[in-house]
Design a protein around this motif. Sequence first.
Motif, PDB file in Angstrom:
ATOM      1  N   TYR A  16       2.901   4.472  -1.114  1.00  0.00           N
ATOM      2  CA  TYR A  16       3.361   5.377  -2.040  1.00  0.00           C
ATOM      3  C   TYR A  16       4.639   5.731  -2.184  1.00  0.00           C
ATOM      4  N   ARG A  69      -2.164   5.557   1.642  1.00  0.00           N
ATOM      5  CA  ARG A  69      -2.161   4.057   1.360  1.00  0.00           C
ATOM      6  C   ARG A  69      -2.907   3.912   0.151  1.00  0.00           C
ATOM      7  N   TYR A  70      -2.224   2.955  -0.818  1.00  0.00           N
ATOM      8  CA  TYR A  70      -2.803   2.839  -2.042  1.00  0.00           C
ATOM      9  C   TYR A  70      -3.516   1.421  -1.621  1.00  0.00           C
ATOM     10  N   ARG A  79      -7.412   6.885  -0.037  1.00  0.00           N
ATOM     11  CA  ARG A  79      -6.125   6.860  -0.515  1.00  0.00           C
ATOM     12  C   ARG A  79      -5.290   7.736   0.542  1.00  0.00           C
ATOM     13  N   GLU A  95       0.722  -1.249   0.048  1.00  0.00           N
ATOM     14  CA  GLU A  95      -0.045   0.015   0.094  1.00  0.00           C
ATOM     15  C   GLU A  95       0.761   1.263   0.168  1.00  0.00           C
TER      16      GLU A  95
END
Length: 421
Positions: A65, A111-112, A121, A63
């Motif tokens: 980036y 967080r992806y 996100r 998650e």
Amino acid sequence: MIPAVRGTRDVVPGEVERWQHLEQVAHDVCRRYGYREVRTPVIEREELFAKGTGESTDIVQKEMYAFTDKGGERVTLRPEATPSVVRAFVQHALEQALTEAKLYAIGPMFRYERPQKGRYRQFHQLDVEAFGVEAPALDAEVIEMAAHLVAELGIADAELVINTVGCPECRPAFSRALLDALGDRVAELCGDCRRRARTNPLRIFDCKQPADQPVIDGLPHTVDYLCPPCSEHFAAVREALEAFGVEYRVSHRLVRGLDYYRRTTFEILGRALGAQDALLGGGRYDGLVRQLGGPDRAGIGFAAGLERLVLAMPPDAAVAAPPDAYVVAIGEEARQPAQVLARDLRHAGLCTLVDYDARSPRSQMKRAGKAQAGQVLILGADELAGGRVSLKDMNTGEQEAVPRGDVVDRLRRMQKDCVAS
Ligand code: AMP
């Protein structure tokens, strides 16, 4: 139109007042419990989270980036705040500077994840961390503070859940017990769980796959595998919570998705929230400060999701205050004096609107009404000649002429009475 990036959101007027209220309550509750604010960058070295949050967590695995910057350094937008706050605590030797090593931070995390209601996100957390105290009294205080924050926001239908995940002494035996209990059934679990069984069996409890749940529900409980000190610690936390009169439920599945937790873990769930129901979560992380290069100090804290708190707050928790005054200018010669009057009111602390576009008096009055301004101040040729301002109270409809020199004081006094009543 170029829309916002998926999983990010704008907080617009109407909603932003709820955020401001939340932030004010958060600052106030933190202050009362002895916490000092720290502001850390949103960008950090990737290794901080690999080391801090843990290599085997979903956050670090899937998650982050993370990217290589133009200087060739691996960096990431922070996915959570604890490692950053610990880093700042160590980097600035804050232990020496503060009598109580209690810090809090508010800001965006990245967080992806797959976006849905309550899951974004870019989202925001209030992060609360206390260092250097091993006593269970602090666990109970931190949990009680989290519950108090939720109550102060008027969120009534919240549930506190606690558990313990043991320590490095007792965890190996528990991991073995998990693998023994799973046996061949490991093969029935999802790919992530099969990986977790190899790298960190405790993480199997993080699984959200519906098909895996019957197997996971049948797994052993951490409380049955604690070493005596962990067992005593958990009992003391429960006793202290009971002394505070804080209601809670023990959930054996609450292991939290981060590797650094030791002993106490907890979450507060918002019953009205739907699938993403965790308002906040935290626990004890003795060992993390040392792992991140600092002295061997205990740590405990929690992170609250601000989007979810805003969603769970009652509808009338905060509304925008209407302007105190609207200055209406009649005729060209009144326009500049109207701007000056508005400036004087603003300098005196009053929220004041004024017209810029030479609208008709009627149209200006309409706009004042629409803005729900408390007072309308009218400046026209007569008022200018007499050194006065016509003051119209929009609630009573009464109008009177007030000397220009008295008008700021008059409004300030009216505003004070209004705040007091
Ligand atoms: P965690 O850092 O995963 O322990 O999460 C702490 C709290 O942050 C959760 O209880 C949520 O309230 C909030 N949170 C975590 N992830 C997200 C997300 N993707 N979107 C919105 N809130 C989140």
